[in-house]
Design a protein around this motif. Sequence first.
Motif, short mmCIF file in Angstrom:
data_model
loop_
_atom_site.label_atom_id
_atom_site.label_comp_id
_atom_site.label_asym_id
_atom_site.label_seq_id
_atom_site.Cartn_x
_atom_site.Cartn_y
_atom_site.Cartn_z
N VAL A 74 -4.87 4.24 11.69
CA VAL A 74 -5.16 3.29 12.76
C VAL A 74 -6.29 2.39 12.27
N VAL A 75 -6.47 1.24 12.91
CA VAL A 75 -7.56 0.34 12.53
C VAL A 75 -8.88 1.09 12.65
N GLY A 76 -9.70 1.02 11.60
CA GLY A 76 -10.96 1.74 11.59
C GLY A 76 -10.87 3.14 11.02
N GLN A 77 -9.75 3.46 10.40
CA GLN A 77 -9.58 4.79 9.79
C GLN A 77 -9.35 4.63 8.29
N ALA A 78 -9.79 5.62 7.53
CA ALA A 78 -9.59 5.65 6.08
C ALA A 78 -8.92 6.96 5.70
N HIS A 79 -8.30 6.99 4.54
CA HIS A 79 -7.84 8.27 4.01
C HIS A 79 -7.94 8.28 2.48
N TYR A 80 -7.92 9.50 1.95
CA TYR A 80 -7.93 9.74 0.51
C TYR A 80 -6.49 9.69 0.03
N SER A 81 -6.27 9.09 -1.15
CA SER A 81 -4.91 8.94 -1.64
C SER A 81 -4.91 8.86 -3.16
N GLY A 82 -3.72 8.73 -3.72
CA GLY A 82 -3.56 8.54 -5.15
C GLY A 82 -2.82 7.26 -5.42
N LEU A 83 -3.30 6.51 -6.42
CA LEU A 83 -2.58 5.33 -6.92
C LEU A 83 -1.65 5.85 -8.00
N MET A 84 -0.34 5.68 -7.80
CA MET A 84 0.65 6.42 -8.58
C MET A 84 1.27 5.63 -9.72
N LEU A 92 6.12 4.90 -5.57
CA LEU A 92 6.10 5.07 -7.02
C LEU A 92 6.00 6.55 -7.39
N GLY A 93 6.95 7.04 -8.16
CA GLY A 93 6.90 8.41 -8.63
C GLY A 93 7.43 9.45 -7.66
N CYS A 94 7.95 9.02 -6.51
CA CYS A 94 8.33 10.01 -5.49
C CYS A 94 9.47 10.92 -5.95
N ALA A 130 0.84 -1.21 0.00
CA ALA A 130 0.00 0.00 0.00
C ALA A 130 0.87 1.25 0.00
N GLN A 131 1.96 1.23 0.78
CA GLN A 131 2.85 2.38 0.83
C GLN A 131 3.56 2.62 -0.49
N TRP A 132 3.92 1.56 -1.19
CA TRP A 132 4.67 1.69 -2.44
C TRP A 132 3.81 2.24 -3.57
N VAL A 133 2.54 1.79 -3.67
CA VAL A 133 1.72 2.17 -4.83
C VAL A 133 0.90 3.44 -4.61
N THR A 134 0.77 3.91 -3.35
CA THR A 134 -0.02 5.12 -3.09
C THR A 134 0.85 6.21 -2.49
N CYS A 135 0.39 7.46 -2.62
CA CYS A 135 1.23 8.60 -2.23
C CYS A 135 0.98 9.08 -0.80
N ASN A 136 -0.17 8.78 -0.22
CA ASN A 136 -0.41 9.17 1.17
C ASN A 136 0.28 8.17 2.09
N ASN A 137 0.33 8.49 3.37
CA ASN A 137 1.08 7.65 4.31
C ASN A 137 0.15 6.70 5.06
N ALA A 138 0.00 5.48 4.51
CA ALA A 138 -0.90 4.49 5.11
C ALA A 138 -0.39 4.01 6.47
N ILE A 158 -1.57 -2.73 -9.46
CA ILE A 158 -1.10 -3.10 -8.13
C ILE A 158 -0.39 -4.46 -8.18
N LEU A 159 -0.98 -5.40 -8.92
CA LEU A 159 -0.34 -6.72 -9.07
C LEU A 159 1.05 -6.59 -9.68
N SER A 160 1.18 -5.73 -10.68
CA SER A 160 2.47 -5.58 -11.37
C SER A 160 3.54 -5.00 -10.47
N GLN A 161 3.11 -4.31 -9.41
CA GLN A 161 4.06 -3.69 -8.48
C GLN A 161 4.26 -4.51 -7.20
N ASN A 162 3.60 -5.66 -7.12
CA ASN A 162 3.62 -6.46 -5.90
C ASN A 162 4.86 -7.36 -5.85
N GLU A 163 5.96 -6.78 -5.41
CA GLU A 163 7.20 -7.55 -5.29
C GLU A 163 7.47 -7.96 -3.84
N VAL A 164 6.47 -7.76 -2.98
CA VAL A 164 6.65 -8.06 -1.55
C VAL A 164 5.82 -9.26 -1.11
#
Length: 369
Positions: A85-95, A273-275, A73-81, A131-137
């Motif tokens: 905390v559990v039960g929280q959401a945020h807006y982000s970009g898939l980069m 990605l893209g940082c 999640a941290q690698w493919v999105t720009c916000n800081n996941a 996301i699959l293409s970036q899943n090296e973990v």
Amino acid sequence: MTTPATAELRKTALNAAHRRLGAKMVNFGGWDMPLEYSGILSEHQAVRTRAGLFDVSHMGEIEIRGHSALDLAQWVTCNNAAKLVVGQAHYSGLMTERGTFVDDLLVHKISDTHYLLCVNAGNQDRDYDHILSQNEVGAEVENTGPRYSQLAIQGPRAKQILLQLTPVALDPIRYYHFTFGKVNGVDCLIARTGYTGEDGFEIYFDPEFSDKLWNDLLAAGQSFGMIPCGLGARNTLRLEAAMCLYGHEIDETTTPLEAGLGWICKLEKGRFLGCDVLAAQKQAGLTRQLVGFEMIDKRIGRDGYGVQLAGRAIGRVTSGGPAPFLKKNIGMAYVRPDSSASGTELEIDIRGQAAAARVVALPFYKRPH
């Protein structure tokens, strides 16, 4: 957003219900969706002053699980996941690797090893492949959209209406937080999120209960003045609230910094990605940025129209139209940074004629608290 006429339109579980209500149906991102029921203006006003019920089951869901779920999640999105905390959401970009948007999305933290991503309807399969293409973990990634229906109850009376049908305490659910509980006996994820600029809730549940919950919510909301609402009002509401729409304000050619979304671009969190491109853009300065405008001229500055300053082309309109609650014509546009200050007078090129407009601060509308 349309797909070729030969493609089979996808349908939500509520398609027949919308048709029974006489909704005007349109092709939206390959889905057969209600544009309006009683009319965009009346539906817009209902959400601003009472409440509206939207079927947003066309939205996509992608789930990431496993001990490396956060890493992916941290690698493919720009916000800081990592800050969720559990039960929280945020807006982000898939980069992309260019620091531009594959999509915008909501990231929900269900547990330390489980994240639910809510993505745009027309992008779901492409997002999943990306996301699959970036899943090296070695995280587990699943395209789970078919498992969910999603309804949005939006407006100042949304909480009162939902309380008629759930034992869940809604006040403790803060904005951009969620919980699990029953709505009229149906297991749901209940999130305090939305795309209208109003308070409200989005509920996710098994599609087999779609008709039941749609009808139960409409019945519970009747005495509060809630009505069914389509994608037309959803668009005018999000425009008043200056929320970005994929394919308009953001796409694979725009960065979060250009779109005024620097607040979701956490360069300090570590590599993603893209940082590097984004860090360089921040250092060098922008060559264009998103602004809001309101028309001085009585005409409407619509999507795709050119923007000029003293007869010189400086940008283009990304979204534009009437603001039913504010009773003015508004829009958003990319312009040169030296033309972005509030109060700057511009011209919108409407079929070869210059129509006067003025840059204004965003958002156009803020709900009263």
